[in-house]
Design a protein around this motif. Sequence first.
Motif, PDB file in Angstrom:
ATOM      1  N   UNK A 231       0.845  -1.158   0.051  1.00 55.54           N
ATOM      2  CA  UNK A 231       0.007   0.017  -0.044  1.00 55.54           C
ATOM      3  C   UNK A 231       0.810   1.296  -0.022  1.00 55.54           C
ATOM      4  N   UNK A 232       0.549   2.120  -1.039  1.00 60.84           N
ATOM      5  CA  UNK A 232       1.508   3.638  -1.054  1.00 60.84           C
ATOM      6  C   UNK A 232       0.187   4.248  -1.529  1.00 60.84           C
ATOM      7  N   UNK A 233      -0.591   4.317  -0.367  1.00 58.27           N
ATOM      8  CA  UNK A 233      -1.914   5.340  -0.708  1.00 58.27           C
ATOM      9  C   UNK A 233      -1.828   6.602  -0.334  1.00 58.27           C
ATOM     10  N   UNK A 234      -0.811   7.166   0.401  1.00 54.03           N
ATOM     11  CA  UNK A 234      -0.816   8.401   0.992  1.00 54.03           C
ATOM     12  C   UNK A 234      -1.920   8.757   1.728  1.00 54.03           C
ATOM     13  N   UNK A 235      -2.147  10.227   1.678  1.00 52.72           N
ATOM     14  CA  UNK A 235      -3.525  10.636   2.538  1.00 52.72           C
ATOM     15  C   UNK A 235      -4.585   9.374   2.690  1.00 52.72           C
ATOM     16  N   UNK A 236      -4.886   8.920   1.447  1.00 55.21           N
ATOM     17  CA  UNK A 236      -5.870   7.893   1.600  1.00 55.21           C
ATOM     18  C   UNK A 236      -5.537   6.552   2.309  1.00 55.21           C
ATOM     19  N   UNK A 237      -4.477   6.588   3.014  1.00 53.41           N
ATOM     20  CA  UNK A 237      -4.108   5.555   3.815  1.00 53.41           C
ATOM     21  C   UNK A 237      -5.226   5.273   4.945  1.00 53.41           C
ATOM     22  N   UNK A 238      -5.818   6.197   5.443  1.00 51.99           N
ATOM     23  CA  UNK A 238      -6.874   6.187   6.428  1.00 51.99           C
ATOM     24  C   UNK A 238      -7.911   4.974   6.077  1.00 51.99           C
ATOM     25  N   UNK A 239      -8.006   4.649   4.753  1.00 54.86           N
ATOM     26  CA  UNK A 239      -8.958   3.769   4.156  1.00 54.86           C
ATOM     27  C   UNK A 239      -8.683   2.238   4.713  1.00 54.86           C
ATOM     28  N   UNK A 240      -7.426   1.848   4.757  1.00 61.35           N
ATOM     29  CA  UNK A 240      -6.944   0.572   4.879  1.00 61.35           C
ATOM     30  C   UNK A 240      -7.249   0.363   6.498  1.00 61.35           C
ATOM     31  N   UNK A 241      -7.277   1.117   7.335  1.00 61.80           N
ATOM     32  CA  UNK A 241      -7.629   0.809   8.779  1.00 61.80           C
ATOM     33  C   UNK A 241      -6.601   0.074   9.485  1.00 61.80           C
TER      34      UNK A 241
END
Length: 346
Positions: A187-197
Amino acid sequence: MARFTVVGGGIAGASTAYHLAKSGHQVTVYDRADTGQATDASAGIICPWISQRRNKKWYRLVKESAKYYPEFIAQLQEETGLDTGYRREGSISLVKDDHIQNLAFERIQSKQSDAPEMGDVRKVSREEVKRMHPNLTDLYPGVYVEGGGQVKGAILLKALKAGFMKYGGEWINADYDGQSVDGTLIYTTGAWGIEQRHEPGVRHQRSEVLHFRLADSQNNDRTPVIMALGPIYIVEMGLNQYAIGTTHEDTESFEAIPSQENYEYLRGLAHRYFPDSKIEDVRMMVGLKPYTRDFLPFLGYAKENVFVINGMGATGLTASPLVGREVARYLNNEETTLDINDYSYI
């Protein structure tokens, strides 16, 4: 040959995928191109030696990243034949007065023995600043660092994608469906890393940058990066075109529409640093920059077969090419320049 799935197609994800594919692995990237990706909005300043941050692990990361850049760019351009938007015209840190200039020079020069890639470091007078950057104000002296550079995120990303696909990688412009995959998920999702919980916890700041042109100025390009007073930078983006930024606001929103307040603030700064020029707006850009604990990037396993790269923050374009190489080496069980355990703190 191993199997890797990379979720997130910013510079960190693309660099990791590129280095893994170059090592002979089967790699797929999923990228949904969210509005507000930090890669697009960042000015891409490569000059970590001037920072006053005292976190040794962070500094080791960005110092080694700046050292890797010329080699990385040369290889990528040779492989793809594409421009990367990378240039080294030096950088000038402006200061209020001669006393602060002396202090800044001593602080920056003290890092030179451990980072010869900095090149020449010297004090520059107000008149020298004006000669090196003719459109700029002559109110401030500065410290010049020869090795300072810049890179344009969108252009570099295009080249990385081309290099990745040259080595057999698959790039899918869609959201990852969350289904289990064979091999390792990165996962290299940046600010959207919060979605991975999962850990590490990710938060983000909203930053805004104003792009403008000097309509009535002499033709100037190839100017040094300017680190202005406060956390402000000025970067040349083309003939008589510049970017000035940046604002930093903690937020939980993913809204990427520029604000009038920040536009007026940045335009006021543009007039301050280019007082004799007619300024025409080009565009405002918004980037959402992710941070993890202690503002130190996280590189490590969140759980079995799930690897996370996040928290690159304001140094994402500096650090991401090296991070991609180092993570690829780590996953290949090869020797790394960095101790990945320094950045795997959960």
